[in-house]
Design a protein around this motif. Structure first.
Motif, PDB file in Angstrom:
ATOM      1  N   LEU B  73       0.813  -1.218   0.000  1.00 19.27           N
ATOM      2  CA  LEU B  73       0.000   0.000   0.000  1.00 19.27           C
ATOM      3  C   LEU B  73       0.844   1.266   0.000  1.00 19.27           C
ATOM      4  CD1 LEU B  73      -2.917  -0.860   2.449  1.00 19.27           C
ATOM      5  CD2 LEU B  73      -2.938  -0.791  -0.026  1.00 19.27           C
ATOM      6  N   THR B  74       2.041   1.190   0.571  1.00 13.28           N
ATOM      7  CA  THR B  74       2.849   2.403   0.697  1.00 13.28           C
ATOM      8  C   THR B  74       4.047   2.379  -0.247  1.00 13.28           C
ATOM      9  OG1 THR B  74       4.074   1.373   2.501  1.00 13.28           O
ATOM     10  CG2 THR B  74       2.205   2.732   3.114  1.00 13.28           C
ATOM     11  N   ALA B  75       4.003   1.525  -1.253  1.00 13.19           N
ATOM     12  CA  ALA B  75       5.153   1.385  -2.158  1.00 13.19           C
ATOM     13  C   ALA B  75       5.466   2.692  -2.888  1.00 13.19           C
ATOM     14  CB  ALA B  75       4.893   0.272  -3.152  1.00 13.19           C
ATOM     15  N   ALA B 269      -9.811  -7.944 -15.051  1.00 15.24           N
ATOM     16  CA  ALA B 269      -8.413  -7.495 -15.116  1.00 15.24           C
ATOM     17  C   ALA B 269      -7.703  -7.679 -13.784  1.00 15.24           C
ATOM     18  CB  ALA B 269      -8.366  -6.027 -15.530  1.00 15.24           C
ATOM     19  N   ASP B 270      -8.458  -7.586 -12.702  1.00 13.32           N
ATOM     20  CA  ASP B 270      -7.842  -7.666 -11.368  1.00 13.32           C
ATOM     21  C   ASP B 270      -7.801  -9.087 -10.825  1.00 13.32           C
ATOM     22  OD1 ASP B 270      -7.540  -4.973 -11.375  1.00 13.32           O
ATOM     23  OD2 ASP B 270      -9.281  -4.532 -10.138  1.00 13.32           O
ATOM     24  N   THR B 271      -8.279 -10.053 -11.590  1.00  9.06           N
ATOM     25  CA  THR B 271      -8.473 -11.379 -10.996  1.00  9.06           C
ATOM     26  C   THR B 271      -7.173 -11.969 -10.465  1.00  9.06           C
ATOM     27  OG1 THR B 271     -10.123 -11.692 -12.689  1.00  9.06           O
ATOM     28  CG2 THR B 271      -9.680 -13.540 -11.288  1.00  9.06           C
ATOM     29  N   LEU B 327      -7.692  -2.879  -3.991  1.00 16.03           N
ATOM     30  CA  LEU B 327      -8.507  -1.674  -4.236  1.00 16.03           C
ATOM     31  C   LEU B 327      -7.621  -0.431  -4.330  1.00 16.03           C
ATOM     32  CD1 LEU B 327     -11.479  -0.540  -4.270  1.00 16.03           C
ATOM     33  CD2 LEU B 327     -11.084   0.011  -1.894  1.00 16.03           C
ATOM     34  N   VAL B 328      -6.694  -0.293  -3.382  1.00 15.63           N
ATOM     35  CA  VAL B 328      -5.837   0.899  -3.380  1.00 15.63           C
ATOM     36  C   VAL B 328      -4.859   0.850  -4.554  1.00 15.63           C
ATOM     37  CG1 VAL B 328      -4.076   2.140  -2.063  1.00 15.63           C
ATOM     38  CG2 VAL B 328      -6.079   1.233  -0.911  1.00 15.63           C
ATOM     39  N   GLU B 329      -4.344  -0.343  -4.839  1.00  8.48           N
ATOM     40  CA  GLU B 329      -3.363  -0.443  -5.925  1.00  8.48           C
ATOM     41  C   GLU B 329      -3.960  -0.128  -7.286  1.00  8.48           C
ATOM     42  OE1 GLU B 329      -1.659  -4.321  -5.527  1.00  8.48           O
ATOM     43  OE2 GLU B 329       0.021  -3.537  -4.379  1.00  8.48           O
ATOM     44  N   THR B 330      -5.253  -0.362  -7.443  1.00 10.63           N
ATOM     45  CA  THR B 330      -5.874  -0.079  -8.736  1.00 10.63           C
ATOM     46  C   THR B 330      -6.606   1.265  -8.724  1.00 10.63           C
ATOM     47  OG1 THR B 330      -7.832  -1.311  -8.058  1.00 10.63           O
ATOM     48  CG2 THR B 330      -6.198  -2.519  -9.324  1.00 10.63           C
ATOM     49  N   SER B 419     -13.229   3.545  -2.341  1.00  8.24           N
ATOM     50  CA  SER B 419     -13.002   3.597  -3.784  1.00  8.24           C
ATOM     51  C   SER B 419     -13.405   4.960  -4.340  1.00  8.24           C
ATOM     52  CB  SER B 419     -13.805   2.469  -4.427  1.00  8.24           C
ATOM     53  OG  SER B 419     -14.091   2.739  -5.735  1.00  8.24           O
ATOM     54  N   ARG B 420     -14.533   5.501  -3.851  1.00  9.19           N
ATOM     55  CA  ARG B 420     -15.006   6.806  -4.326  1.00  9.19           C
ATOM     56  C   ARG B 420     -14.013   7.902  -3.951  1.00  9.19           C
ATOM     57  NH1 ARG B 420     -20.334  10.010  -2.260  1.00  9.19           N
ATOM     58  NH2 ARG B 420     -20.256  11.657  -3.791  1.00  9.19           N
ATOM     59  N   ARG B 421     -13.524   7.820  -2.713  1.00  8.98           N
ATOM     60  CA  ARG B 421     -12.579   8.823  -2.232  1.00  8.98           C
ATOM     61  C   ARG B 421     -11.276   8.758  -3.045  1.00  8.98           C
ATOM     62  NH1 ARG B 421     -11.202  11.037   3.000  1.00  8.98           N
ATOM     63  NH2 ARG B 421      -9.637  12.607   2.478  1.00  8.98           N
ATOM     64  N   LEU B 422     -10.821   7.526  -3.302  1.00  4.35           N
ATOM     65  CA  LEU B 422      -9.582   7.373  -4.065  1.00  4.35           C
ATOM     66  C   LEU B 422      -9.759   7.881  -5.490  1.00  4.35           C
ATOM     67  CD1 LEU B 422      -8.468   3.819  -2.884  1.00  4.35           C
ATOM     68  CD2 LEU B 422      -7.337   5.970  -2.366  1.00  4.35           C
ATOM     69  N   ALA B 423     -10.953   7.588  -6.069  1.00  9.84           N
ATOM     70  CA  ALA B 423     -11.203   8.037  -7.439  1.00  9.84           C
ATOM     71  C   ALA B 423     -11.295   9.552  -7.509  1.00  9.84           C
ATOM     72  CB  ALA B 423     -12.487   7.404  -7.964  1.00  9.84           C
ATOM     73  N   ARG B 424     -11.759  10.178  -6.440  1.00 11.09           N
ATOM     74  CA  ARG B 424     -11.947  11.631  -6.449  1.00 11.09           C
ATOM     75  C   ARG B 424     -10.640  12.361  -6.133  1.00 11.09           C
ATOM     76  NH1 ARG B 424     -15.680  13.281  -1.910  1.00 11.09           N
ATOM     77  NH2 ARG B 424     -13.711  13.321  -0.824  1.00 11.09           N
ATOM     78  N   ASP B 425      -9.973  11.909  -5.079  1.00 12.56           N
ATOM     79  CA  ASP B 425      -8.822  12.660  -4.582  1.00 12.56           C
ATOM     80  C   ASP B 425      -7.468  12.095  -5.003  1.00 12.56           C
ATOM     81  OD1 ASP B 425     -10.751  14.115  -3.345  1.00 12.56           O
ATOM     82  OD2 ASP B 425     -10.531  13.138  -1.406  1.00 12.56           O
ATOM     83  N   GLY B 426      -7.458  10.899  -5.604  1.00 10.45           N
ATOM     84  CA  GLY B 426      -6.177  10.298  -5.964  1.00 10.45           C
ATOM     85  C   GLY B 426      -5.586   9.556  -4.794  1.00 10.45           C
ATOM     86  N   VAL B 427      -4.382   9.030  -4.993  1.00 11.70           N
ATOM     87  CA  VAL B 427      -3.804   8.139  -3.997  1.00 11.70           C
ATOM     88  C   VAL B 427      -2.730   8.801  -3.146  1.00 11.70           C
ATOM     89  CG1 VAL B 427      -4.378   5.956  -5.048  1.00 11.70           C
ATOM     90  CG2 VAL B 427      -2.433   7.202  -5.881  1.00 11.70           C
ATOM     91  N   HIS B 428      -2.063   9.845  -3.667  1.00 15.03           N
ATOM     92  CA  HIS B 428      -1.112  10.624  -2.879  1.00 15.03           C
ATOM     93  C   HIS B 428      -0.143   9.762  -2.068  1.00 15.03           C
ATOM     94  CE1 HIS B 428      -3.186  14.154  -4.104  1.00 15.03           C
ATOM     95  NE2 HIS B 428      -4.291  13.794  -3.514  1.00 15.03           N
ATOM     96  N   GLY B 429       0.693   9.043  -2.735  1.00  8.99           N
ATOM     97  CA  GLY B 429       1.721   8.278  -2.037  1.00  8.99           C
ATOM     98  C   GLY B 429       1.302   6.878  -1.677  1.00  8.99           C
TER      99      GLY B 429
END
Lengths: 269, 442
Positions: B73-75, B269-271, B327-330, B419-429
């Protein structure tokens, strides 16, 4: 230009009307033929697309400053300028992706500046073809599904959508890539697929942001010829944003931006 | 190397701090649990080594999996920080060495802290603090922990965190975690074969081999029935991700709904990334469904209670953590997809439905498929087959079902807003590191 059936007018007030489905204000038309928006503003010209005194700010930065521009039907119009001049922002405002902070944007007789998100999204689906800077296709979908996606967003059958997608992919010589993933395609093939996706809804206006970014000269000329020819043969207005003079050379008119303003004229190529 | 790690901690992003602190916490909890297992084994040595060994391996597996998820998650933040500290041309080997050193340090600190916590808790309960019966039992107050055992725990926990953190490092890429899979036979296709073999084995008559007595009070099982049951569970764990891929592909080529099409293709794709989490959740479901059928009606605990609860807890925690990691990686691809849909004029509801379906589709197929496999696995009993697994009590089954369903449902519910938050704000690190891309124009 006929409005979408979902934009059937119904009374809202003495001066403005509202779409039944989207619950968004739409204009009524005066005796002189000019449309009037909810806020009393009227389409200042008969351009298919027009921005009047548009201002866009992001935080402390003003991206577009009281910019006015008109695009006529059937023409190829290029917005040029250095990176950061505001080309992408202008395309976003004209296509309804972005609402301006001030000013008016008209598509035919519809005032985009008074429409809400849903109504602007509906316009993009039904009247606009979009091709963004990196020809962003959905990475998980096949190329064929990507091209058919704008039609699937509308109530059309899967077979109809895929038949139309195949038709345009065939015209753009990418039909043999139909079942591949976007990441397996070269930049040139991706651009052609993006063009097919933009044209598949038979739009009134196609917006192409940096359509030839990263292409070699031969591919660039080929792509632009296809894009311009397809647009002209179907009566589509084509709006390009580019800093590449080879792309701008394909336009009927150019507008150069500098710091969000119109630079000294270099029009009527 | 250690100086660089310390420098990383001083000036790192929040993701770096969370990773180090999280690794230390996981190591501390793992150490406490391992010491409990060791004290339990020492206090009740009549049970032999099977149960403690099994429990210890489970604890280590969960510790490693959670550390690996933290590392994945923090890669992105780790890559950015390494580039800053080592230089722009840092080799992958250097990144791995840094990851190993950092995880080893955090794991060691966590193990020492866990040891201290365990000793303090035991001391408190040894002084006769009233109440806390369950905790006293868990800590095995009165059981001795051999010095060698202590040294082993203090060594094995940091090693587990080091190995897990290093092996989990993803490669920098902007492509989806997994390209759309080619139509080739994969390992998952072997799952149905294992299932069939397991069911056949369960039906084999016990004349081929008599019951085998297990150590301690675990009772006895018939080797063919038990072996067949293990094959069924393993086959289910392998089959379910394969089944999810097949179902997603079949849905994608038939639907005309854009949300379902995008969700199905996303899941397809994620399988490969989802294989381990879905396999673990499927394994849990199969175990619980068969245990429910095989549960004893005798009041009180049964021999299989603790193993069942331990496996269900470990598998569900690891599976849920794995789902979150995927979820976070994608998230970046999801954000790109959401932006593309918005540009094309899709309603926000299409994007929202895509996210919900993207979570529900794999979970529904996984739970459904595993439940069917679990029911099928108990059919041989109706035809005179032998009990394939240890007996479990109804109470343990209920506790296992409640825990698994609650945790999985909580994760599934949390995934949609995350997922919604990540899609809206991005992953930032957070998530995978990305290679440099040309700057946008205009």
């Amino acid at each position: 230009m006929a409005l979408s059936p979902r934009s059937a007018l119904s009374p809202r007030s003495a001066r403005s009307t509202r779409s039944a489905a989207s619950d968004e204000p739409v204009p009524h038309t005066t005796a002189t033929g000019f449309a009037v928006a909810e806020d009393g503003t009227r389409n200042p010209d008969n351009d298919v697309l027009r921005a009047q005194d548009v201002t866009v700010t992001r935080g402390p930065v003003t991206i577009l400053r009281r910019l006015s521009v008109g695009v006529r039907a059937d023409e190829t119009f290029a917005v040029t300028g250095a990176p950061g001049a505001g080309k992408t922002a202008l395309l976003a405002v004209l296509s309804g992706v972005l609402a301006p902070d001030a000013g008016q944007v008209w598509f035919n007789s519809r005032p985009l500046h008074t429409l809400g998100d849903r109504a602007r999204a509906e316009l993009r689906r039904t009247h606009f073809g979009m091709m963004d800077g990196r020809a962003r296709l959905m990475p998980e979908l096949t190329v064929l599904e990507n091209v058919a996606l704008p039609l699937l967003l509308e109530p059309s059958s899967r077979d109809t959508a895929f038949a139309a997608a195949r038709h345009w992919m065939g015209r753009l010589d990418v039909l043999d890539q139909a079942d591949r993933c976007p990441r397996e395609l070269s930049t040139a093939l991706l651009r052609r697929a993006a063009v097919a996706r933009a044209l598949v809804v038979r739009p009134d206006v196609v917006f192409a942001d940096e359509p030839a970014l990263g292409l070699e000269s031969a591919e660039l000329d080929h792509l632009m010829r296809i894009l311009v020819t397809a647009s002209r043969s179907h009566g589509i207005a084509l709006v390009l944003a580019t800093d590449d003079p080879r792309v701008a050379a394909h336009a009927d008119r150019q507008l150069e931006l500098r710091d969000g303003r119109t630079a000294p004229a270099r029009t009527d190529a | 190397m250690i100086r660089i790690v310390l420098g990383n901690l001083r000036g790192g992003r929040p993701a770096d701090h969370i990773r180090v602190f999280g690794t230390a916490c996981v190591a501390a909890v793992g150490t406490v649990l391992l010491l409990c297992v060791m004290a339990y084994a020492s206090a009740a040595d009549t049970h032999g080594m099977v149960r403690p060994l099994f429990a210890g391996l489970l604890v280590l597996a969960v510790t490693a999996q959670l550390t690996a998820v933290g590392s994945r998650l923090t890669a992105s933040a780790r890559a950015a920080r390494t580039e800053l500290l080592v230089g722009p041309n840092s080799e992958p080997e250097q990144v791995r060495q840094l990851a190993a050193t950092e995880a080893g340090l955090a794991g060691s600190l966590g193990a020492v802290a866990g040891l201290q916590a365990h000793l303090i808790a035991r001391a408190v309960f040894e002084r006769g603090v009233p109440g806390g019966g369950v905790i006293r039992d868990m800590l095995a107050v009165g059981g001795e922990i051999p010095v060698l055992g202590l040294a082993f725990v203090l060594g094995v926990v940091p090693i587990a965190t080091m190995v897990a953190s290093t092996l989990a490092l993803p490669e920098a890429t902007r492509a989806p975690a997994v390209p759309r899979p080619a139509r080739t036979v994969t390992l998952g296709a072997a799952g149905p074969v294992l299932l069939a073999a397991g069911l056949t084995s369960e039906l084999l008559p016990d004349v081929l081999a008599g019951p085998v007595r297990l150590p301690g009070d675990l009772g006895s099982v018939h080797p063919f029935a038990a072996g067949g049951y293990v094959l069924v569970v393993a086959g289910t764990a392998l089959s379910v991700p394969w089944l999810v891929r097949q179902v997603s592909g079949a849905v994608a080529v038939r639907t005309r709904q854009p949300a379902l099409l995008c969700a199905a293709r996303r899941v397809e794709a994620d399988t490969t990334a989802l294989t381990a989490p879905l396999g673990l959740l499927a394994m849990t479901t199969t175990l619980l469904v068969t245990s429910r059928t095989l549960r004893t009606t005798v009041p009180g605990a049964a021999a299989g209670d603790l193993p069942l609860l331990a496996v269900v807890t470990a598998a569900t925690v690891c599976g849920a953590a794995g789902l979150l990691a995927v979820l976070v990686e994608t998230a970046r691809e999801r954000k790109d997809a959401a932006r593309a849909m918005h540009t094309l004029g899709a309603d926000a509801s299409v994007d929202r439905l895509t996210r919900v379906l993207g979570v529900l589709l794999p979970l529904a197929v996984a739970w459904g498929g595993a439940a069917v496999a679990g029911v099928v696995a108990t059919w041989p009993l109706e035809f005179g087959g032998d009990r394939p697994a240890l007996p479990v009590s109804a109470r343990a089954v209920s506790a296992g079902v409640t825990f698994a369903v609650t945790l999985a449902a909580a994760v599934a519910l949390a995934m949609v807003p995350v997922s919604r938050r990540l899609a809206r704000d991005g992953v930032h690190g957070w998530g995978r590191p990305t290679p440099a891309v040309p700057p946008p124009s205009g």
